[in-house]
Design a protein around this motif. Structure first.
Motif, short mmCIF file in Angstrom:
data_model
loop_
_atom_site.label_atom_id
_atom_site.label_comp_id
_atom_site.label_asym_id
_atom_site.label_seq_id
_atom_site.Cartn_x
_atom_site.Cartn_y
_atom_site.Cartn_z
N ALA A 248 0.92 -1.21 0.02
CA ALA A 248 -0.13 0.08 0.08
C ALA A 248 0.88 1.26 -0.03
O ALA A 248 0.51 2.25 -0.56
N CYS A 249 2.00 1.38 0.70
CA CYS A 249 2.79 2.54 0.68
C CYS A 249 3.96 2.84 -0.26
O CYS A 249 4.64 3.45 -0.03
N ILE A 250 3.99 1.59 -1.13
CA ILE A 250 5.21 1.39 -1.95
C ILE A 250 5.48 2.82 -2.89
O ILE A 250 6.74 3.24 -3.08
N ASP A 251 4.55 3.56 -3.25
CA ASP A 251 4.84 4.61 -4.04
C ASP A 251 4.80 5.99 -3.34
O ASP A 251 5.10 6.98 -3.73
N CYS A 252 4.80 5.96 -2.15
CA CYS A 252 4.55 7.20 -1.09
C CYS A 252 5.97 7.66 -1.07
O CYS A 252 6.87 7.23 -0.65
N GLU A 253 5.80 9.29 -1.34
CA GLU A 253 7.30 9.85 -1.31
C GLU A 253 7.57 10.12 0.24
O GLU A 253 8.80 10.46 0.58
N TYR A 254 6.67 9.63 1.38
CA TYR A 254 7.15 9.81 2.63
C TYR A 254 7.17 8.76 3.37
O TYR A 254 7.17 8.51 4.66
N LEU A 255 7.69 7.61 2.62
CA LEU A 255 7.61 6.10 3.23
C LEU A 255 8.86 6.02 4.33
O LEU A 255 8.50 5.52 5.25
N ALA A 256 9.73 6.81 3.92
CA ALA A 256 10.99 6.72 4.81
C ALA A 256 10.69 7.34 6.19
O ALA A 256 11.50 7.19 7.00
#
Ligand code: SF4
Ligand code: SF4
Ligand code: SF4
Length: 392
Positions: free
Chosen positions: A323-331
């Motif tokens: 679900a979060c793979i493309d999120c720019e704020y994942l890190a």
């Protein structure tokens, strides 16, 4: 020798409470931790830390209501923990979270010695849910305010956690800020996002999904007010301050739900020895407890053998791949908070229900950090080019 790591322990030495808040999801009981129980508990925690080469322990004393144990108990507890930690060269910091209702001047010496003359409390505004049994929230507010004044008169610093409710959204961020900062003089405030706790029929729900857009706007407005008025006056509002630090490349005290994995940094233990991820789980979700410390030979054995804990550990990896793979704020976010996710979705493998709110805040504070950095550069350039600096 220990390494540099830290562990946060949320310790619930009593499950009793003198309040009866309508949104409380704690399973309150008469259980209290004895000093003998504390001795065993702390020895196992320190032994675990030594095995993991963790050098510092922050103990968050909560309840129920932590102040229902007497100050003498804390005096003895502080001494006992201090001796055990010194023997293992582990540094310990104590933090007290209380509803303040049982505060009196007899607490002053131990609050100064053990808690650095600071108490963390809770304040909702307007208050809809915090109350004593059979009394109104307004009655609670009067008592709390009196205790705030008494504690401050004794030189104690009071910081608050606030949970927005429907009335908070109705008055808006401006009035909320004005009351807490201008009228009450608070300068350390933490805003928490609400979630229903405990079993499905528990009354913990303060704001439901219908209000998430309003809650997002409230956060954005409050962050804007803080940036404009509070920041330079030394007012800290979490999590805005930590996000600004993070996006300004300064060390940032981010909340637990924006770490790489809360399971690596934090545990909660209640008065009966039950161990769980945090206070949100330990009394209200028995199926997700990691085990009982008094029934296990070591804390390491308990944690390593817990299937429930493995689910927490695997959650960020699962979300990072899906679900979060493309999120720019994942890190930064890692999928957010397990309890908020569980409370809304009934399972851990979903993104945090406040994903949209987090993204909006991340963008807002990132933009603010960039804007402030530009202003600072422009200010330096202007100073270099001014006739005064050219003559100097
Ligand atoms: S929310 Fe806190 S203060 Fe209120 S009843 Fe529950 S434990 Fe007590
Ligand atoms: S479950 Fe949520 S509130 Fe509890 S420690 Fe993890 S991130 Fe924090
Ligand atoms: S902001 Fe949303 S999508 Fe991004 S990591 Fe957090 S939960 Fe996942």
């Amino acid at each position: 020798m220990n390494g540099g790591g830290q562990l946060a322990l949320i310790l619930l030495p009593t499950l009793q409470c003198n309040a009866a808040c309508s949104y409380c999801f704690e399973r309150r009981t008469r259980d209290r931790l004895s000093l003998e129980g504390l001795r065993v508990l702390i020895e196992r925690v320190l032994e675990y830390m030594a095995g993991r080469r963790l050098a510092s322990l922050a103990i968050y004393w909560q309840g129920g209501e932590a102040m229902l144990l007497p100050p003498e108990w804390y005096d003895a507890a502080g001494e006992l923990i201090g001796e055990a930690a010194a023997a293992r060269a582990i540094e310990v910091r104590h933090l007290l979270q209380s509803n303040l209702l049982a505060y009196g001047r007899e607490w002053n010496p131990v609050i100064e010695r053990m808690f650095g003359n600071c108490i963390g409390s809770s304040l909702d505004y307007p208050n809809l849910h915090r109350q004593l049994r059979g009394r109104s929230p307004a009655h609670y507010d009067v008592l709390w305010r009196r205790k705030l004044d008494e504690a401050r008169a004794a030189g104690i610093r009071v910081e608050v956690i606030s949970l927005p409710n429907e009335a908070t959204l109705a008055i808006g961020a401006g009035r909320f800020y004005e009351h807490l900062v201008d009228e009450l003089g608070l300068d350390q405030i933490q805003i928490n996002t609400p979630f229903p706790g405990g079993a499905a029929d528990d009354p913990g729900r303060t704001i439901d999904e219908r209000h998430h857009a309003e809650l997002l706007r409230f956060h954005q407005d409050l962050a804007a007010i803080w940036l404009e008025r509070g920041r330079e006056q030394g007012v800290r509002i979490a999590p805005f301050d930590a996000l600004l630090d993070h996006f300004s490349d300064r060390p940032a005290a981010l909340p637990c739900f924006w770490g790489d994995n809360c399971v690596d940094r934090l545990i909660a233990i209640d008065a009966r020895g039950h161990v769980a991820q945090c206070d949100c789980w330990v009394t209200s979700h028995p199926d997700y407890r990691f085990g009982n410390l008094f029934a296990s030979a070591t804390l390491a054995e308990l944690l390593d053998g817990s299937a429930a804990r493995r689910q927490f550990g695997e959650r960020p990896i699962h979300l990072a791949r899906r679900a979060c793979i493309d999120c720019e704020y994942l890190a930064l976010c890692h999928g957010g908070c397990p309890i908020r996710t569980f409370a809304f979705h009934g399972r851990l493998t979903e993104t945090d229900p406040y994903c949209a709110l987090y993204k909006a805040l991340f963008r807002q504070m990132e933009d603010a950090a960039v804007g402030l950095a530009r202003q600072a550069v422009a200010g330096r350039l202007a100073a270099q080019q001014s006739p005064i600096s050219a003559l100097a």
